[in-house]
Enzyme design. Structure first.
Site, PDB file in Angstrom:
ATOM      1  N   HIS A   1      37.221  35.651  49.336  1.00 53.36           N
ATOM      2  CA  HIS A   1      36.343  34.626  48.774  1.00 53.36           C
ATOM      3  C   HIS A   1      37.164  33.545  48.069  1.00 53.36           C
ATOM      4  O   HIS A   1      36.997  32.344  48.351  1.00 53.36           O
ATOM      5  CB  HIS A   1      35.350  35.243  47.788  1.00 53.36           C
ATOM      6  CG  HIS A   1      34.382  34.249  47.223  1.00 53.36           C
ATOM      7  ND1 HIS A   1      33.182  33.936  47.832  1.00 53.36           N
ATOM      8  CD2 HIS A   1      34.439  33.467  46.123  1.00 53.36           C
ATOM      9  CE1 HIS A   1      32.551  33.012  47.133  1.00 53.36           C
ATOM     10  NE2 HIS A   1      33.298  32.717  46.082  1.00 53.36           N
ATOM     11  N   GLU A   2      38.052  33.967  47.173  1.00 50.92           N
ATOM     12  CA  GLU A   2      38.822  32.970  46.424  1.00 50.92           C
ATOM     13  C   GLU A   2      39.774  32.213  47.340  1.00 50.92           C
ATOM     14  O   GLU A   2      39.976  31.004  47.181  1.00 50.92           O
ATOM     15  CB  GLU A   2      39.591  33.651  45.288  1.00 50.92           C
ATOM     16  CG  GLU A   2      38.723  34.425  44.307  1.00 50.92           C
ATOM     17  CD  GLU A   2      37.573  33.607  43.740  1.00 50.92           C
ATOM     18  OE1 GLU A   2      37.710  32.385  43.599  1.00 50.92           O
ATOM     19  OE2 GLU A   2      36.526  34.201  43.433  1.00 50.92           O
TER      20      GLU A   2
ATOM     21  N   HIS B   1      38.118  29.390  49.193  1.00 49.05           N
ATOM     22  CA  HIS B   1      37.917  28.168  48.408  1.00 49.05           C
ATOM     23  C   HIS B   1      39.007  27.128  48.705  1.00 49.05           C
ATOM     24  O   HIS B   1      38.815  25.941  48.429  1.00 49.05           O
ATOM     25  CB  HIS B   1      37.915  28.487  46.919  1.00 49.05           C
ATOM     26  CG  HIS B   1      36.586  28.937  46.398  1.00 49.05           C
ATOM     27  ND1 HIS B   1      35.467  28.133  46.413  1.00 49.05           N
ATOM     28  CD2 HIS B   1      36.196  30.100  45.823  1.00 49.05           C
ATOM     29  CE1 HIS B   1      34.449  28.781  45.866  1.00 49.05           C
ATOM     30  NE2 HIS B   1      34.855  29.978  45.515  1.00 49.05           N
TER      31      HIS B   1
ATOM     32  N   GLU C   1      30.566  26.889  46.984  1.00 55.17           N
ATOM     33  CA  GLU C   1      30.346  28.330  46.891  1.00 55.17           C
ATOM     34  C   GLU C   1      29.643  28.881  48.137  1.00 55.17           C
ATOM     35  O   GLU C   1      29.975  29.964  48.626  1.00 55.17           O
ATOM     36  CB  GLU C   1      29.520  28.660  45.642  1.00 55.17           C
ATOM     37  CG  GLU C   1      30.219  28.334  44.330  1.00 55.17           C
ATOM     38  CD  GLU C   1      31.448  29.186  44.064  1.00 55.17           C
ATOM     39  OE1 GLU C   1      31.751  30.087  44.872  1.00 55.17           O
ATOM     40  OE2 GLU C   1      32.109  28.947  43.037  1.00 55.17           O
TER      41      GLU C   1
ATOM     42  N   TYR D   1      25.462  30.137  45.980  1.00 53.90           N
ATOM     43  CA  TYR D   1      26.189  31.044  46.875  1.00 53.90           C
ATOM     44  C   TYR D   1      25.343  31.407  48.102  1.00 53.90           C
ATOM     45  O   TYR D   1      25.769  31.208  49.243  1.00 53.90           O
ATOM     46  CB  TYR D   1      26.578  32.328  46.144  1.00 53.90           C
ATOM     47  CG  TYR D   1      27.649  32.185  45.106  1.00 53.90           C
ATOM     48  CD1 TYR D   1      28.928  32.696  45.314  1.00 53.90           C
ATOM     49  CD2 TYR D   1      27.393  31.562  43.887  1.00 53.90           C
ATOM     50  CE1 TYR D   1      29.917  32.591  44.353  1.00 53.90           C
ATOM     51  CE2 TYR D   1      28.379  31.441  42.917  1.00 53.90           C
ATOM     52  CZ  TYR D   1      29.641  31.955  43.155  1.00 53.90           C
ATOM     53  OH  TYR D   1      30.618  31.833  42.200  1.00 53.90           O
TER      54      TYR D   1
END
Length: 619
Positions: A359-360, A363, A382, A444
């Site tokens: 997930h990070e 980004h 997100e 999200y």
């Protein structure tokens, strides 16, 4: 004739003036910082030279800087917001005392409050007047910055590293000494919408692309992890087996970091960090900076999954632009920065750790390279990131029970939340949601569903083409939803503005069903009903007794055309369903004796809030 010439010249002037006004531009900054850290007292002294290029068509008479750490103190706007939200507040910023929910910021000791105290700031050597407005510093310029010109700011400041409450600070719960994110006076983004001067209430960030040269002087026993390139690995601890650490008289060493064309520079420091690195073919060099222990054993196991993650992301969403990426143990949960992320390191499972890393890391695409203003459009960051995380996780950790697509869990979660009565529109500003859970679902989940529903409307192959063109056209820029929809309409040939409006600006839902089936001797007539507020094209399928699936597509009148293909098999296109028409009937050349089942959306991508009436078994 003269009058005609004048009119023509005036028209051309107006056209080119309008074109200039609407032309895209973005600002540029170049930072050079010298930082002297007092690790014992969790403070530092900072000096900064900032070259700022105004590429906009506007003359700038003031400038704004973010001072994020000013939020971490009693009575700050972040403290007020958390206290005002009560039971709806973010659990990381609040805690329950008896029957009362209080802000954790209200309990920060005075000596551990965050502070960025500006001693002075100058423009081209001239002293400037400034005022501190919470987490924003407004600077009155000595000289206006004209279009297509640059200026140089110099400043000195001192800072107190705050108690670790949210994303930055000292002594986090896993024992990391310093998480240095959003830690320096950072110039705000300026674009067609003006200065992006949202106060820091705890959620999102925005900034111009910038180059960094950062010198950090700190006690010799510390190891630093950062998003950037370490220029002197042989002079510091942790990065080279042949390093010779030679401290100065104050027992400190200087770490030299550089980075080009990133949104910010973040770092963390701890005396117990281990640094590991490995290259990825056609990808970045990856650094893992963490406290090695039994609690962090999954970091070693994560390496092959990180490699596959970057390779899948490069192939699907566009190539990662920078030479390295660092996963750093520090912060709370996870938060992305330029060329790095701060994450909690102690994970109970490999899949849990890598899911956070995916997930990070994603980004880097949907916040860093495609740098939308996430304070205004968090769903584009997100939500798209969540889509990428589920896309990759589904492939690297296949479910034990087969699922029709990677997004079924997210669709189910969204459907359940719509029944709670707490849903808020995704169009709301990030910090202005009244309920923390509502923010999560708006940004999200609905942001992820935006892409899932778009793939359902235009077809998955077209969605893949849209995502690549979005990257090709807008990487290293600041796109908006208008830019994305423009590309989606180009690729698909469809009008999609209505879809964006319904999905992002409202909380209306999709709800279709089979109302009636009439069996005739040589055919079957099916009547569908739209019970929801969001009109959609409909994929309808039948399963024959001999196990063949026959697909039909009912285009919406709103799209003005229909999808040509989809990965779920060929289909026959039926006449348009007008969005004003509640019911829709069509006839298929199959009899009851030939049919086994029928239904809306066999792929289970449609986020229909009442899917129980979408399918019918023929008995």
């Amino acid at each position: 004739m003269k009058k005609l010439k004048f009119s023509l010249v005036f028209a051309l002037f107006s056209f080119f003036s309008l074109a200039q006004q609407n032309a895209y531009s973005q600002q540029y900054a170049k930072y050079k910082m010298d930082i002297d850290v007092d690790a014992t007292n969790f403070t530092y002294q900072g000096k900064q030279t900032l070259q700022y290029q105004n590429n906009s068509p506007d003359e700038l008479r003031v400038a704004y800087f973010h001072l994020y750490w000013n939020a971490f103190k009693v009575g700050s706007m972040m403290d007020q917001r958390v206290a005002g939200q009560g039971v709806n507040a973010d659990g990381r910023l609040s805690k329950r005392v008896g029957n009362t929910v209080i802000s954790r910021l209200s309990e920060i000791p005075k000596n551990e409050e965050g502070a960025q105290n500006i001693r002075w700031i100058k423009q081209n050597g001239k002293d400037l007047k400034f005022e501190i407005q919470g987490t924003i510093m407004k600077v009155y310029l000595a000289e206006a910055i004209k279009p297509n010109s640059s200026t140089t700011f110099t400043m000195e400041w001192d800072a107190v590293i705050p108690m670790q409450i949210r994303r930055a600070g000292r002594n986090n719960r896993e024992g990391i000494d310093m998480t240095m994110s959003q830690w320096y006076p950072k110039i705000a983004e300026y674009d067609y919408d003006g200065w992006a001067t949202f106060d820091y209430i705890g959620r999102e960030f925005h900034a111009p692309f910038s180059d960094y040269e950062v010198n950090i002087k700190i006690d010799k026993d510390y190891v630093i992890g950062a998003g950037g390139n370490l220029e002197n690995p042989n002079d510091v601890k942790g990065y080279s087996k042949t390093a010779e650490v030679k401290p100065d008289i104050a027992n400190k060493v200087n770490w030299k970091w550089t980075a080009k064309n990133i949104l910010d520079f973040a770092w963390a420091a701890d005396r117990d960090y281990t640094v590991e690195s490995f290259p990825i073919l056609d990808g970045p060099k990856v650094f893992l900076v963490y406290q090695k222990s039994e609690k962090t054993k999954h970091w070693e196991e994560s390496k092959p999954y990180i490699t596959k993650f970057f390779q899948l992301m490069n192939a699907t969403f566009g190539r990662y632009k920078w030479p390295s990426y660092s996963f750093i143990q520090g912060g709370d949960g996870g938060m992305e920065y330029g060329m790095c992320t701060m994450i909690l390191g102690e994970a109970t499972s490999l899949e849990g750790l890598t899911g956070l890393m995916f997930h990070e890391g994603a980004h880097s695409w949907f916040q860093q390279m495609l740098a939308t203003n996430e304070s205004v459009r968090p769903w584009m960051d997100e939500g798209f990131t969540q889509y990428a995380e589920d896309f990759v996780s589904y492939r690297l950790f296949p479910p034990t029970e087969p699922k029709p697509n990677p997004f079924t869990d997210a669709i189910r979660a969204y459907i359940n939340f719509t029944k709670s009565g707490k849903e808020e529109p995704a169009v709301w500003l990030a910090d202005h949601h009244d309920n923390g859970t509502a923010y999560t679902y708006a940004s999200y989940i609905k942001g992820e569903m935006f892409l899932v529903q778009l793939g359902y409307i235009v077809g998955e192959e077209n969605l893949n083409r849209i995502m690549i063109k979005y990257y090709d056209d807008w990487a290293m820029k600041h796109p908006t939803e208008r830019d994305f929809i423009h590309i989606a309409q180009q690729i698909s040939g469809m009008d999609l503005k209505w879809f964006q409006h319904y999905w992002i600006n409202t909380t209306k839902t999709i709800d279709y069903g089979i109302k009636n089936v009439k069996y005739d001797p040589e055919s079957t007539t099916i009547t569908l009903v739209n019970k929801g507020g969001v009109p959609m094209p409909i994929d309808f399928s039948i399963l024959t007794k001999d196990k063949k699936v026959i697909n039909y597509n009912i285009p919406s009148s709103l799209t003005r055309t229909w999808k040509s293909k989809d990965i779920y098999g060929p289909f026959k296109t039926l006449p348009y369903w007008a969005w004003t028409q509640q019911e829709y009937s069509f006839t298929i050349p199959y009899t009851k004796s030939q049919l086994s089942a029928m239904g809306i959306d066999f792929s289970q991508r449609l986020a229909d809030v009442s899917p129980e009436d979408n399918y019918l078994e023929v008995k």
